[in-house]
Design a protein around this motif. Structure first.
Motif, PDB file in Angstrom:
ATOM      1  N   ARG A 216     -24.543 -14.375  48.553  1.00 47.20           N
ATOM      2  CA  ARG A 216     -23.560 -13.662  47.739  1.00 47.20           C
ATOM      3  C   ARG A 216     -22.838 -14.693  46.869  1.00 47.20           C
ATOM      4  N   ASP A 217     -23.381 -14.917  45.689  1.00 51.14           N
ATOM      5  CA  ASP A 217     -22.765 -15.883  44.790  1.00 51.14           C
ATOM      6  C   ASP A 217     -22.726 -15.301  43.383  1.00 51.14           C
ATOM      7  N   VAL A 218     -22.693 -16.156  42.379  1.00 52.62           N
ATOM      8  CA  VAL A 218     -22.590 -15.689  41.003  1.00 52.62           C
ATOM      9  C   VAL A 218     -23.766 -14.770  40.697  1.00 52.62           C
ATOM     10  N   ASP A 219     -23.481 -13.624  40.130  1.00 53.31           N
ATOM     11  CA  ASP A 219     -24.498 -12.626  39.876  1.00 53.31           C
ATOM     12  C   ASP A 219     -24.313 -12.064  38.470  1.00 53.31           C
ATOM     13  N   ARG A 220     -25.335 -11.365  37.973  1.00 54.93           N
ATOM     14  CA  ARG A 220     -25.269 -10.743  36.661  1.00 54.93           C
ATOM     15  C   ARG A 220     -25.759  -9.311  36.806  1.00 54.93           C
ATOM     16  N   LYS A 221     -24.984  -8.351  36.282  1.00 61.34           N
ATOM     17  CA  LYS A 221     -25.309  -6.952  36.485  1.00 61.34           C
ATOM     18  C   LYS A 221     -25.265  -6.181  35.166  1.00 61.34           C
ATOM     19  N   HIS A 222     -26.094  -5.137  35.128  1.00 59.41           N
ATOM     20  CA  HIS A 222     -26.142  -4.240  33.975  1.00 59.41           C
ATOM     21  C   HIS A 222     -25.805  -2.831  34.447  1.00 59.41           C
ATOM     22  N   TYR A 223     -24.769  -2.249  33.838  1.00 56.88           N
ATOM     23  CA  TYR A 223     -24.339  -0.906  34.203  1.00 56.88           C
ATOM     24  C   TYR A 223     -24.428   0.023  32.996  1.00 56.88           C
ATOM     25  N   TYR A 224     -24.456   1.325  33.290  1.00 60.41           N
ATOM     26  CA  TYR A 224     -24.356   2.325  32.228  1.00 60.41           C
ATOM     27  C   TYR A 224     -23.221   3.263  32.568  1.00 60.41           C
ATOM     28  N   HIS A 225     -22.212   3.285  31.695  1.00 63.24           N
ATOM     29  CA  HIS A 225     -21.077   4.191  31.875  1.00 63.24           C
ATOM     30  C   HIS A 225     -21.235   5.340  30.891  1.00 63.24           C
ATOM     31  N   PRO A 226     -21.082   6.582  31.340  1.00 65.39           N
ATOM     32  CA  PRO A 226     -21.344   7.728  30.456  1.00 65.39           C
ATOM     33  C   PRO A 226     -20.457   7.793  29.218  1.00 65.39           C
ATOM     34  N   LEU A 227     -19.297   7.123  29.229  1.00 59.89           N
ATOM     35  CA  LEU A 227     -18.381   7.191  28.087  1.00 59.89           C
ATOM     36  C   LEU A 227     -18.502   6.010  27.135  1.00 59.89           C
ATOM     37  N   VAL A 228     -18.950   4.859  27.622  1.00 59.87           N
ATOM     38  CA  VAL A 228     -18.999   3.674  26.750  1.00 59.87           C
ATOM     39  C   VAL A 228     -20.386   3.051  26.670  1.00 59.87           C
ATOM     40  N   GLY A 229     -21.356   3.589  27.398  1.00 56.33           N
ATOM     41  CA  GLY A 229     -22.709   3.067  27.319  1.00 56.33           C
ATOM     42  C   GLY A 229     -22.947   1.874  28.238  1.00 56.33           C
ATOM     43  N   GLU A 230     -23.873   0.989  27.829  1.00 58.27           N
ATOM     44  CA  GLU A 230     -24.277  -0.126  28.678  1.00 58.27           C
ATOM     45  C   GLU A 230     -23.242  -1.250  28.677  1.00 58.27           C
ATOM     46  N   LEU A 231     -23.091  -1.845  29.857  1.00 57.18           N
ATOM     47  CA  LEU A 231     -22.190  -2.987  30.040  1.00 57.18           C
ATOM     48  C   LEU A 231     -22.930  -4.061  30.822  1.00 57.18           C
ATOM     49  N   THR A 232     -22.827  -5.287  30.356  1.00 53.20           N
ATOM     50  CA  THR A 232     -23.426  -6.416  31.047  1.00 53.20           C
ATOM     51  C   THR A 232     -22.324  -7.364  31.485  1.00 53.20           C
ATOM     52  N   PHE A 233     -22.274  -7.646  32.780  1.00 52.62           N
ATOM     53  CA  PHE A 233     -21.234  -8.507  33.338  1.00 52.62           C
ATOM     54  C   PHE A 233     -21.862  -9.678  34.086  1.00 52.62           C
ATOM     55  N   SER A 234     -21.169 -10.807  34.083  1.00 51.58           N
ATOM     56  CA  SER A 234     -21.425 -11.850  35.064  1.00 51.58           C
ATOM     57  C   SER A 234     -20.343 -11.717  36.124  1.00 51.58           C
ATOM     58  N   TYR A 235     -20.714 -12.017  37.356  1.00 49.61           N
ATOM     59  CA  TYR A 235     -19.789 -11.903  38.487  1.00 49.61           C
ATOM     60  C   TYR A 235     -19.287 -13.288  38.867  1.00 49.61           C
ATOM     61  N   GLU A 236     -17.993 -13.416  39.024  1.00 49.22           N
ATOM     62  CA  GLU A 236     -17.415 -14.620  39.610  1.00 49.22           C
ATOM     63  C   GLU A 236     -16.780 -14.224  40.938  1.00 49.22           C
ATOM     64  N   MET A 237     -17.050 -14.988  41.975  1.00 46.71           N
ATOM     65  CA  MET A 237     -16.581 -14.643  43.314  1.00 46.71           C
ATOM     66  C   MET A 237     -15.669 -15.730  43.866  1.00 46.71           C
ATOM     67  N   PHE A 238     -14.564 -15.296  44.461  1.00 47.13           N
ATOM     68  CA  PHE A 238     -13.570 -16.206  45.006  1.00 47.13           C
ATOM     69  C   PHE A 238     -13.344 -15.858  46.482  1.00 47.13           C
ATOM     70  N   THR A 239     -13.164 -16.879  47.299  1.00 50.72           N
ATOM     71  CA  THR A 239     -12.957 -16.679  48.726  1.00 50.72           C
ATOM     72  C   THR A 239     -11.617 -17.273  49.150  1.00 50.72           C
ATOM     73  N   ALA A 240     -11.175 -16.880  50.336  1.00 49.22           N
ATOM     74  CA  ALA A 240      -9.957 -17.435  50.929  1.00 49.22           C
ATOM     75  C   ALA A 240     -10.283 -17.925  52.328  1.00 49.22           C
ATOM     76  N   ASN A 241      -9.880 -19.150  52.653  1.00 54.85           N
ATOM     77  CA  ASN A 241     -10.177 -19.704  53.976  1.00 54.85           C
ATOM     78  C   ASN A 241      -9.567 -18.874  55.096  1.00 54.85           C
ATOM     79  N   SER A 242      -8.483 -18.170  54.773  1.00 47.54           N
ATOM     80  CA  SER A 242      -7.803 -17.377  55.793  1.00 47.54           C
ATOM     81  C   SER A 242      -8.496 -16.044  56.058  1.00 47.54           C
ATOM     82  N   ALA A 243      -9.512 -15.700  55.270  1.00 42.92           N
ATOM     83  CA  ALA A 243     -10.192 -14.410  55.437  1.00 42.92           C
ATOM     84  C   ALA A 243     -11.697 -14.608  55.357  1.00 42.92           C
ATOM     85  N   PRO A 244     -12.326 -15.138  56.414  1.00 42.94           N
ATOM     86  CA  PRO A 244     -13.774 -15.384  56.389  1.00 42.94           C
ATOM     87  C   PRO A 244     -14.554 -14.109  56.091  1.00 42.94           C
ATOM     88  N   GLY A 245     -15.489 -14.208  55.158  1.00 41.27           N
ATOM     89  CA  GLY A 245     -16.332 -13.070  54.826  1.00 41.27           C
ATOM     90  C   GLY A 245     -15.830 -12.216  53.688  1.00 41.27           C
TER      91      GLY A 245
END
Length: 276
Positions: A216-245
């Motif tokens: 589960r790391d940096v990812d890239r996704k393609h979505y289709y929203h019925p009101l605005v059409g296609e969206l392409t995102f890159s995912y950035e993920m952040f963790t906290a040592n106090s909350a494993p997982g």
């Protein structure tokens, strides 16, 4: 999910995914099963046929580091799959919540509340959606099972339209769940999710049986929203040592892109119903 057979099942699935040509072997005659035979993997890894058979059957579950390295080479495992192999052979106890319902990290929740220009959400260790911001609610409006990313992708009737590349998106999430299972095979709650998805989704059963592994790391996704059409995102993920997982996931659109423009339109909308 038989914990005693996780290592053997992984080896069998990866063996069946390797072609003779990839392994550098010559095809002779017809073969009834896909991939390599047990004796071929044993030969490539430099172990006896009997020892490798015991590994796949779950009668031998602690191969040496030398054997693991040889198996990784024979099965042409990438870095993520090799790490998964080691975790299956030598699992480490991990801290886990005392119950299935996770308490969202206060630190991650504080960061989430600061995100207002991009869809953002907090995921738990089993891909439960623990918290969302308004843009994430608007993005996923209309999707069923939005309490968990796997359920949403595999069980929601709207998912195949929402995920532009649904097969790849679903396979990625299942492979990430495999990585979670390998990291903590004694997790008492994970089999409940696996059983639920197996009962309700043939696609999950098919993808789960491949034993693909992705972190589960940096990812890239393609979505289709019925009101605005296609969206392409890159995912950035952040963790906290106090909350494993747990992870804070922020969806970012490329500056100046059509997705950024569509996201601006989406930001002016409000979800009809805010998910819990």
């Amino acid at each position: 999910m038989d914990r005693k057979r996780l290592l053997g099942d992984f080896l069998r699935a990866r063996r069946e995914a390797v072609s003779l040509e990839d392994a550098g072997l010559v095809r002779m005659g017809r073969r009834r099963t896909p991939g390599l035979r047990r004796e071929e993997v044993a030969m490539l890894a430099g172990v006896s046929n009997d020892y490798y058979a015991r590994l796949e059957q779950g009668r031998e579950r602690r191969p040496s580091e030398q054997v693991l390295n040889a198996l990784a080479r024979a099965l042409r495992l990438d870095d993520a799959a090799t790490e998964h192999l080691y975790k299956l052979a030598y699992p480490r106890p991990r801290p886990r919540p005392p119950c299935r319902e996770e308490q969202v990290s206060r630190r991650l929740l504080h960061l989430l509340r600061m995100c207002d220009a991009a869809p953002a959400f907090i995921l738990g260790r089993w891909m439960d959606v623990l918290a969302t911001n308004r843009l994430a609610d608007t993005l996923c409006q209309g999707l069923d099972h939005n309490d968990n990313f796997l359920r949403m992708c595999l069980l929601s009737p709207q998912a195949r339209a929402f995920f532009v590349e649904w097969e790849a998106a679903a396979a990625t999430k299942v492979a990430q769940l495999r990585a979670i299972a390998g990291a903590d095979p004694e997790d008492p709650f994970l089999p409940l999710l696996v059983d639920e998805l197996s009962d309700q989704s043939r696609d999950f059963v098919r993808m789960w049986a491949r034993h693909d592994v992705l972190p589960r790391d940096v990812d890239r996704k393609h979505y289709y929203h019925p009101l605005v059409g296609e969206l392409t995102f890159s995912y950035e993920m952040f963790t906290a040592n106090s909350a494993p997982g747990q992870q804070l996931v922020v969806c970012q659109a490329e500056p100046g892109s059509a997705s950024e423009d569509a996201l601006g339109i989406l930001a002016r909308l409000r979800p009809a119903v805010t998910p819990p």
